[in-house]
Design a protein around this motif. Structure first.
Motif, mmCIF file in Angstrom:
data_model
loop_
_atom_site.group_PDB
_atom_site.id
_atom_site.type_symbol
_atom_site.label_atom_id
_atom_site.label_comp_id
_atom_site.label_asym_id
_atom_site.label_seq_id
_atom_site.Cartn_x
_atom_site.Cartn_y
_atom_site.Cartn_z
ATOM 1 N N VAL A 108 0.822 -1.207 0.000
ATOM 2 C CA VAL A 108 0.000 0.000 0.000
ATOM 3 C C VAL A 108 0.858 1.261 0.000
ATOM 4 C CG1 VAL A 108 -1.752 1.299 1.260
ATOM 5 C CG2 VAL A 108 -1.858 -1.202 1.199
ATOM 6 N N SER A 109 1.804 1.350 0.905
ATOM 7 C CA SER A 109 2.628 2.547 1.011
ATOM 8 C C SER A 109 3.929 2.194 1.708
ATOM 9 C CB SER A 109 1.900 3.648 1.785
ATOM 10 O OG SER A 109 1.713 3.275 3.141
ATOM 11 N N CYS A 110 4.903 3.097 1.565
ATOM 12 C CA CYS A 110 6.206 2.877 2.176
ATOM 13 C C CYS A 110 6.880 4.230 2.375
ATOM 14 C CB CYS A 110 7.056 1.991 1.271
ATOM 15 S SG CYS A 110 8.693 1.588 1.914
ATOM 16 N N ILE A 111 7.638 4.358 3.455
ATOM 17 C CA ILE A 111 8.388 5.588 3.687
ATOM 18 C C ILE A 111 9.817 5.243 4.066
ATOM 19 C CG2 ILE A 111 7.673 5.781 6.123
ATOM 20 C CD1 ILE A 111 7.576 8.876 5.595
ATOM 21 N N ASN A 112 10.757 5.937 3.462
ATOM 22 C CA ASN A 112 12.167 5.794 3.802
ATOM 23 C C ASN A 112 12.423 6.610 5.058
ATOM 24 O OD1 ASN A 112 15.077 6.592 3.820
ATOM 25 N ND2 ASN A 112 15.112 5.255 2.019
ATOM 26 N N MET A 113 12.891 5.934 6.116
ATOM 27 C CA MET A 113 13.029 6.599 7.408
ATOM 28 C C MET A 113 14.169 7.616 7.409
ATOM 29 S SD MET A 113 10.528 5.290 9.037
ATOM 30 C CE MET A 113 10.754 5.570 10.801
ATOM 31 N N LEU A 114 15.079 7.525 6.437
ATOM 32 C CA LEU A 114 16.220 8.446 6.403
ATOM 33 C C LEU A 114 15.872 9.733 5.677
ATOM 34 C CD1 LEU A 114 19.123 5.937 5.677
ATOM 35 C CD2 LEU A 114 18.328 6.810 7.874
ATOM 36 N N ASP A 115 15.323 9.608 4.465
ATOM 37 C CA ASP A 115 15.089 10.823 3.685
ATOM 38 C C ASP A 115 13.613 11.181 3.521
ATOM 39 O OD1 ASP A 115 15.812 9.254 0.430
ATOM 40 O OD2 ASP A 115 14.073 9.096 1.759
ATOM 41 N N GLY A 116 12.727 10.336 4.020
ATOM 42 C CA GLY A 116 11.303 10.650 3.978
ATOM 43 C C GLY A 116 10.627 10.405 2.654
ATOM 44 N N SER A 117 11.343 9.841 1.688
ATOM 45 C CA SER A 117 10.708 9.575 0.401
ATOM 46 C C SER A 117 9.621 8.528 0.573
ATOM 47 C CB SER A 117 11.744 9.117 -0.627
ATOM 48 O OG SER A 117 12.441 7.972 -0.162
#
Length: 121
Positions: free
Chosen positions: A48-57
Motif C-alpha cells: 500500500v505505502s512505504c516511507i524511507n526513514m532516512l530521507d522521507g521519500s
C-alpha cells in the motif's frame, strides 16, 4: 529482534477517515524503510505505502494515491498512515512491514500482527 505493532483500525462508513499507527521496537538500524501492506478476504497481500526513514521519500500504490498519506516520527520510531475518502474496497487487514536493512518495503521480512479496517455503509 525488534517488533512492529499496529494500532488504529476500526469500522467506518465510506468517505470517512482513519489513521493507522505503527510502533517499531528494537534497533533503529533495522528500519531503513517501513510501510504498509494489506490483505482483503480472498485476495493476495498488496503493498500500500512505504516511507524511507532516512530521507522521507514515499511510495504509494495507485489504488490509494491522493487518499492515503504515510508519515514518520523518527524520534518515536513510529510510522503513521492517514487514510481519507475510504472506500469499501479498502476493507482489509493492514500490516506494518519492513525488510531489515533495506531502503525499500518490497518483500518484507518483518510483519506486525495486523489491524482490521472495515469500510461499510
Amino acid at each position: 529482534q525488534g517488533h512492529l505493532v499496529e494500532s488504529g483500525g476500526g469500522t467506518v462508513q465510506p468517505g470517512e477517515s482513519l489513521r493507522l499507527s505503527c510502533t517499531a521496537s528494537g534497533s533503529t538500524l533495522d528500519y531503513y524503510a517501513i510501510g504498509w501492506f494489506r490483505q482483503a478476504p480472498g485476495k493476495d497481500r498488496e503493498g500500500v505505502s512505504c516511507i524511507n526513514m532516512l530521507d522521507g521519500s514515499t511510495y504509494y500504490a495507485d489504488s490509494v494515491k491522493g487518499r492515503f498519506t504515510i508519515s514518520r516520527d523518527n524520534a518515536k520510531k513510529m510510522v503513521y498512515m492517514e487514510m481519507n475518502s475510504l472506500k469499501p474496497e479498502d476493507t482489509a487487514v493492514y500490516y506494518c512491514v519492513t525488510r531489515v536493512g533495506s531502503p525499500f518495503c518490497s518483500e518484507p521480512d518483518r510483519w506486525g500482527q495486523g489491524t482490521q479496517v472495515t469500510v461499510s455503509a
